[in-house]
Scaffold this motif. Structure first.
Motif, mmCIF file in Angstrom:
data_model
loop_
_atom_site.group_PDB
_atom_site.id
_atom_site.type_symbol
_atom_site.label_atom_id
_atom_site.label_comp_id
_atom_site.label_asym_id
_atom_site.label_seq_id
_atom_site.Cartn_x
_atom_site.Cartn_y
_atom_site.Cartn_z
ATOM 1 N N VAL A 1 0.854 -1.194 0.000
ATOM 2 C CA VAL A 1 0.000 0.000 0.000
ATOM 3 C C VAL A 1 0.887 1.239 0.000
ATOM 4 C CG1 VAL A 1 -1.734 1.312 1.286
ATOM 5 C CG2 VAL A 1 -1.849 -1.165 1.266
ATOM 6 N N ASN A 2 0.625 2.136 -0.923
ATOM 7 C CA ASN A 2 1.302 3.435 -0.966
ATOM 8 C C ASN A 2 0.236 4.504 -0.792
ATOM 9 O OD1 ASN A 2 3.883 2.440 -1.518
ATOM 10 N ND2 ASN A 2 3.432 2.309 -3.690
ATOM 11 N N LEU A 3 0.335 5.282 0.265
ATOM 12 C CA LEU A 3 -0.600 6.379 0.495
ATOM 13 C C LEU A 3 0.104 7.657 0.068
ATOM 14 C CD1 LEU A 3 -1.899 5.335 4.021
ATOM 15 C CD2 LEU A 3 -2.918 4.847 1.808
ATOM 16 N N MET A 4 -0.424 8.298 -0.970
ATOM 17 C CA MET A 4 0.187 9.516 -1.478
ATOM 18 C C MET A 4 -0.134 10.664 -0.532
ATOM 19 S SD MET A 4 1.709 8.111 -3.876
ATOM 20 C CE MET A 4 2.554 9.504 -4.540
ATOM 21 N N LEU A 5 0.852 11.494 -0.265
ATOM 22 C CA LEU A 5 0.722 12.568 0.709
ATOM 23 C C LEU A 5 0.353 13.871 0.012
ATOM 24 C CD1 LEU A 5 3.909 11.691 2.787
ATOM 25 C CD2 LEU A 5 1.542 11.079 3.288
ATOM 26 N N ALA A 6 -0.797 14.424 0.374
ATOM 27 C CA ALA A 6 -1.258 15.678 -0.231
ATOM 28 C C ALA A 6 -0.314 16.825 0.106
ATOM 29 C CB ALA A 6 -2.676 15.999 0.235
#
Length: 142
Positions: free
Chosen positions: A3-8
């Motif tokens: 899982v890669n959660l992109m950082l706003a």
């Protein structure tokens, strides 16, 4: 990591949660990671995180959006040892200090292509079409 959660806050950067944090995400938000878009986490450095039996430090979650009450989860800390993790709720309607949304009036009022170029990244696809038309209009006038 699966899982890669992109950082706003950091475009192009991803948070790759460890297995313990992924288990926490599943308990709070469910298994379908495609539903995580637009949700928020508060991350912190926990120096007590162990890997391979040694303290190496790591990233933990202190708060999450889209939960109604504090979440208390018993998750594995080491083989055969569970630890309690508590995550507080984040309000879903976070007030940000981001710039207000671009308006069509701002596009129409732009006097240079440089101004329009600066608007491009925050424009919706319809507004980008409007910017293209405005650039064409400026080019025809000169």
């Amino acid at each position: 990591q699966p899982v890669n959660l992109m950082l706003a806050e950091f475009p192009g950067k991803a948070f790759r949660p460890c297995k313990t944090v992924r288990r926490l995400l599943v308990q709070a938000w469910g298994k379908d990671a495609t539903q995580y878009t637009g949700r928020r986490l508060t991350l912190y450095n926990d120096r007590s995180v162990k890997w391979g039996g040694q303290q190496v430090g790591g990233v933990r979650v202190s708060a999450m959006s889209h939960i109604d009450k504090p979440l208390v989860a018993a998750l594995p800390e080491a083989r055969g040892k569970l630890s309690r993790f508590t995550v507080d709720p984040l309000p879903d309607d976070l007030v940000t200090d981001q710039a207000p949304a671009l308006t069509d009036a701002e596009i129409d009022a732009a006097k240079t292509t440089d101004e329009l170029r600066g608007m491009w990244s925050s424009a919706s696809s319809e507004q980008q079409d409007r910017i293209k038309a405005r650039v064409a209009e400026m080019s025809a006038a000169s």
